[in-house]
Design an enzyme around this catalytic site. Sequence first.
Site, PDB file in Angstrom:
ATOM      1  N   ASP A 126       0.761  -1.223   0.131  1.00  8.63           N
ATOM      2  CA  ASP A 126      -0.105   0.080   0.005  1.00  8.63           C
ATOM      3  C   ASP A 126       0.959   1.281  -0.139  1.00  8.63           C
ATOM      4  O   ASP A 126       1.719   1.262   0.708  1.00  8.63           O
ATOM      5  CB  ASP A 126      -0.854   0.082   1.297  1.00  8.63           C
ATOM      6  CG  ASP A 126      -1.782   1.081   1.175  1.00  8.63           C
ATOM      7  OD1 ASP A 126      -1.913   2.018   0.596  1.00  8.63           O
ATOM      8  OD2 ASP A 126      -3.169   0.702   1.929  1.00  8.63           O
TER       9      ASP A 126
ATOM     10  N   HIS B 252      -0.340   4.454  -0.007  1.00 10.30           N
ATOM     11  CA  HIS B 252      -0.919   5.905   0.569  1.00 10.30           C
ATOM     12  C   HIS B 252      -0.387   6.263   1.993  1.00 10.30           C
ATOM     13  O   HIS B 252      -0.116   5.414   2.830  1.00 10.30           O
ATOM     14  CB  HIS B 252      -2.338   5.521   0.871  1.00 10.30           C
ATOM     15  CG  HIS B 252      -3.333   5.050  -0.463  1.00 10.30           C
ATOM     16  ND1 HIS B 252      -3.532   3.657  -1.033  1.00 10.30           N
ATOM     17  CD2 HIS B 252      -4.003   5.637  -1.507  1.00 10.30           C
ATOM     18  CE1 HIS B 252      -3.767   3.780  -2.210  1.00 10.30           C
ATOM     19  NE2 HIS B 252      -4.343   5.149  -2.495  1.00 10.30           N
TER      20      HIS B 252
ATOM     21  N   SER C 193      -5.390  -4.145   2.208  1.00 10.18           N
ATOM     22  CA  SER C 193      -4.582  -3.808   3.268  1.00 10.18           C
ATOM     23  C   SER C 193      -5.004  -4.239   4.846  1.00 10.18           C
ATOM     24  O   SER C 193      -4.372  -4.339   5.755  1.00 10.18           O
ATOM     25  CB  SER C 193      -4.277  -2.415   3.475  1.00 10.18           C
ATOM     26  OG  SER C 193      -3.506  -1.922   2.572  1.00 10.18           O
TER      27      SER C 193
END
Length: 215
Positions: free
Chosen positions: A98, A100, A151
């Site tokens: 991930d 972000h 996630s």
Amino acid sequence: LPLFERLEKRIVEGELNGLDDDLDAAMAEKKPLEIVNENLLAGMKVVGELFGSGQMQLPFVLQSAEVMKTAVAHLEPHMEKTDNDGKGRLLLATVKGDVHDIGKNLVDIIVSNNGYDVVNIGIKQPINAILDAAEEHRVDAIGMSGLLVKSTVIMKDNLREMNSRGVAEKYPVLLGGAALTRTFVENDLDEVYEGDVRYAKDAFEGLRLMDRLMA
Ligand code: B1M
């Protein structure tokens, strides 16, 4: 457009030109954190909706994220900070797979401005790297962020791995990110983890949880 609407639009349109001037003007009227919460995050919300419904393409989302990051970096030195530090140490990571990191980095800013040491190891961090850094820096708690639905599965695996390595009692875990829900963390994940696992809706709840843990 009025100033605050213009700021929101800058995020949506990924427009950097004149951003600093607008932020300076905004700070004459509001606290930096209010600008983040009320205007910049409102812009990111629109970006998420446009992207999710196929009306915005990825490169533009990336531009919006850049403007968001630039804005937060401009505001950060003007945010209120407490004098007392060393209240405790938190490790922060975005989980494996991930990328972000805007939310995680906001948590970093809020928590470190309020007296904690934060060890922020970045994005796409596998559990090995998280636990190695936790050990190395002797942290009091581990914070994992993730925005993708997958996630949330990784977080569950991470908690299981922490159980099997016998470190669950040692590390309370804070979890946050848009794909999680309070029920998922407080029911499903709480059942999995042998230590203490908590959900933080936003950076301020992350701070409150640290305060409670370290009290
Ligand atoms: Co992505 N993305 N993205 N993206 N992106 C989402 C998450 C998505 C919901 C968009 C959508 O479809 N509407 C969607 C996920 C769907 C899903 O999993 N079901 C998605 C997708 C699909 C993707 C890609 C797969 C797209 C692709 O490649 N086709 C790809 C994934 C790459 C990867 O990770 N492997 C991708 C890529 C990107 C960009 C790189 C373009 C960019 C990220 C840039 C960056 O972060 N450096 C991006 C962005 C910007 C978004 C949206 C639009 C905005 C995210 C954001 O920054 N929000 C997002 C839409 C959405 O979230 N609804 C989306 C602002 C931020 C402050 O909020 O991170 O939630 P957030 O943090 C909050 C709280 O959640 C909390 O505090 C913050 C507020 O105070 N919090 C914590 C977060 N972490 C915490 C940790 C804590 C405590 C609180 O303690 C540890």
